[in-house]
Design a protein around this motif. Structure first.
Motif, PDB file in Angstrom:
ATOM      1  N   ASP A 159      -0.199  -5.143  -3.957  1.00 54.61           N
ATOM      2  CA  ASP A 159      -1.831  -4.727  -3.928  1.00 54.61           C
ATOM      3  C   ASP A 159      -2.106  -3.439  -4.291  1.00 54.61           C
ATOM      4  OD1 ASP A 159      -4.289  -5.814  -3.600  1.00 54.61           O
ATOM      5  OD2 ASP A 159      -4.394  -5.998  -1.555  1.00 54.61           O
ATOM      6  N   LEU A 160      -3.280  -3.350  -4.761  1.00 54.89           N
ATOM      7  CA  LEU A 160      -4.084  -1.882  -4.847  1.00 54.89           C
ATOM      8  C   LEU A 160      -4.148  -1.332  -3.454  1.00 54.89           C
ATOM      9  CD1 LEU A 160      -6.689  -2.955  -7.291  1.00 54.89           C
ATOM     10  CD2 LEU A 160      -4.406  -1.817  -7.833  1.00 54.89           C
ATOM     11  N   VAL A 161      -3.996  -0.077  -3.262  1.00 53.69           N
ATOM     12  CA  VAL A 161      -4.233   0.736  -2.210  1.00 53.69           C
ATOM     13  C   VAL A 161      -5.070   2.034  -2.897  1.00 53.69           C
ATOM     14  CG1 VAL A 161      -3.194   2.249  -0.647  1.00 53.69           C
ATOM     15  CG2 VAL A 161      -2.039   0.022  -0.933  1.00 53.69           C
ATOM     16  N   GLU A 162      -6.178   2.078  -1.974  1.00 52.03           N
ATOM     17  CA  GLU A 162      -6.845   3.339  -2.477  1.00 52.03           C
ATOM     18  C   GLU A 162      -6.931   4.334  -1.228  1.00 52.03           C
ATOM     19  OE1 GLU A 162     -10.725   1.995  -4.129  1.00 52.03           O
ATOM     20  OE2 GLU A 162     -11.629   4.028  -4.299  1.00 52.03           O
ATOM     21  N   THR A 163      -7.593   3.948  -0.259  1.00 55.28           N
ATOM     22  CA  THR A 163      -7.817   4.689   0.898  1.00 55.28           C
ATOM     23  C   THR A 163      -6.394   4.366   2.011  1.00 55.28           C
ATOM     24  OG1 THR A 163      -9.360   3.468   2.032  1.00 55.28           O
ATOM     25  CG2 THR A 163     -10.084   4.753   0.763  1.00 55.28           C
ATOM     26  N   GLY A 164      -6.118   3.236   1.945  1.00 50.95           N
ATOM     27  CA  GLY A 164      -4.950   2.876   2.741  1.00 50.95           C
ATOM     28  C   GLY A 164      -5.782   2.135   4.095  1.00 50.95           C
ATOM     29  N   THR A 165      -7.036   2.144   4.113  1.00 47.02           N
ATOM     30  CA  THR A 165      -7.675   1.478   5.152  1.00 47.02           C
ATOM     31  C   THR A 165      -7.238   0.018   5.586  1.00 47.02           C
ATOM     32  OG1 THR A 165      -9.547   2.978   4.746  1.00 47.02           O
ATOM     33  CG2 THR A 165     -10.178   1.486   6.508  1.00 47.02           C
TER      34      THR A 165
HETATM   35  C1  PRP Z   1      -8.731  -4.287  -2.927  1.00 47.71           C
HETATM   36  C2  PRP Z   1      -7.398  -4.365  -2.498  1.00 47.71           C
HETATM   37  C3  PRP Z   1      -7.114  -4.056  -1.072  1.00 47.71           C
HETATM   38  C4  PRP Z   1      -8.051  -2.992  -0.825  1.00 47.71           C
HETATM   39  C5  PRP Z   1      -7.438  -1.794  -0.791  1.00 47.71           C
HETATM   40  O1  PRP Z   1      -9.488  -5.203  -2.398  1.00 47.71           O
HETATM   41  O2  PRP Z   1      -6.941  -5.601  -2.963  1.00 47.71           O
HETATM   42  O3  PRP Z   1      -7.535  -5.048  -0.320  1.00 47.71           O
HETATM   43  O4  PRP Z   1      -8.948  -2.817  -2.119  1.00 47.71           O
HETATM   44  O5  PRP Z   1      -8.458  -0.421  -0.690  1.00 47.71           O
HETATM   45  P1  PRP Z   1      -8.219   0.639   0.739  1.00 47.71           P
HETATM   46  O6  PRP Z   1      -6.753   0.992   0.622  1.00 47.71           O
HETATM   47  O7  PRP Z   1      -9.296   1.577   0.377  1.00 47.71           O
HETATM   48  O8  PRP Z   1      -8.464  -0.226   1.832  1.00 47.71           O
HETATM   49  P2  PRP Z   1     -10.959  -5.421  -2.824  1.00 47.71           P
HETATM   50  O9  PRP Z   1     -11.835  -4.839  -2.150  1.00 47.71           O
HETATM   51  O10 PRP Z   1     -10.899  -5.669  -4.417  1.00 47.71           O
HETATM   52  O11 PRP Z   1     -11.134  -6.809  -2.377  1.00 47.71           O
HETATM   53  P3  PRP Z   1     -10.285  -8.304  -2.483  1.00 47.71           P
HETATM   54  O12 PRP Z   1      -8.838  -8.060  -2.000  1.00 47.71           O
HETATM   55  O13 PRP Z   1     -11.113  -9.496  -1.938  1.00 47.71           O
HETATM   56  O14 PRP Z   1     -10.203  -8.559  -3.982  1.00 47.71           O
END
Ligand code: PRP
Length: 215
Positions: A159-165
């Motif tokens: 999955d994508l990780v941006e802040t890790g929150t």
């Molecule tokens: C993305 C990704 C994670 C989250 C990560 O989801 O799939 O769930 O963002 O971000 P973070 O590291 O800053 O917490 P998104 O907000 O796009 O929603 P979704 O999973 O419902 O598609």
């Protein structure tokens, strides 16, 4: 914009956090948009660019069918779509990481002979692990994939990780950083041939702001 420009160029944009960053970026070279709460299209105050606001996974569909000539979205979404676009620009903002993650108390390693992975990014996950000779079982989900290891659907997620929150909130940890995801401006190839002059003008303005930010 040139005088022959009658219809605005069309640009698909994903609703959500990337949209706010793009709108702020466009304001830097004089494109102002008013977005009302339920509206899914809007044109800038001078009628040069029409935004079509879509779900990010639908964006390649709109651009590949030419409904929107241009689109801005992440390489994660572009890769999953497998459609062919001209990539015109890579933005400095919006970068994220594609990661393999599991429960914080999970011991990675023992089960690497066949990974079971829940993800929205099935093509990426399949190709990434197959390129490394690691058999992978991909369980395709459409969102909230962090639930999968917590509830026992699969030990791993990609999955994508941006802040890790989100990972921390669900007691998950990154096992491996797989790829950097960048935000791109893409164009439908046929649309580019028809509108290359105006598309290049827009691209020049975008590059001007990007170069200024880098300086
Ligand atoms: C993305 C990704 C994670 C989250 C990560 O989801 O799939 O769930 O963002 O971000 P973070 O590291 O800053 O917490 P998104 O907000 O796009 O929603 P979704 O999973 O419902 O598609």
């Amino acid at each position: 914009m040139t005088a022959e420009a009658s219809e605005p160029l069309t640009l698909a944009l994903p609703k959500g956090r990337l949209m706010e960053q793009v709108l702020q970026f466009f304001e830097q070279f004089g494109f102002y948009f008013r977005i009302s709460r339920r509206s899914l299209t809007t044109t800038d105050s001078q009628g040069r660019l029409k935004l079509i606001l879509v779900k990010n996974t639908d964006l390649p569909v709109y651009v590949s069918h030419g409904i929107a000539g241009l689109g801005i979205c992440g390489t994660d979404v572009l890769y999953e779509s497998s459609a062919e676009f001209f990539e015109l620009h890579t933005f400095a903002f919006g970068s994220t990481r594609m990661c393999l993650a599991c429960r914080a108390d999970h011991e990675p390693g023992a089960d690497r002979r066949q990974l079971a992975v829940a993800t929205k990014f099935s093509r990426f996950t399949h190709d990434f692990f197959h390129a490394r000779g690691i058999p992978v079982q991909v369980i395709r989900l459409n969102g909230s994939v962090e639930l999968a290891p917590v509830l026992g659907l699969a030990p791993y997620i990609v999955d994508l990780v941006e802040t890790g929150t989100t990972l921390r909130a669900n007691n998950l940890k990154i096992t491996e950083d797989l790829a950097e995801i960048r935000v791109k401006l893409v164009c439908n190839p046929a649309y580019y041939k028809l509108h290359y002059r105006r598309v290049n003008e827009l691209l020049g303005a975008i590059q001007g702001v990007s170069n200024h930010e880098r300086a």
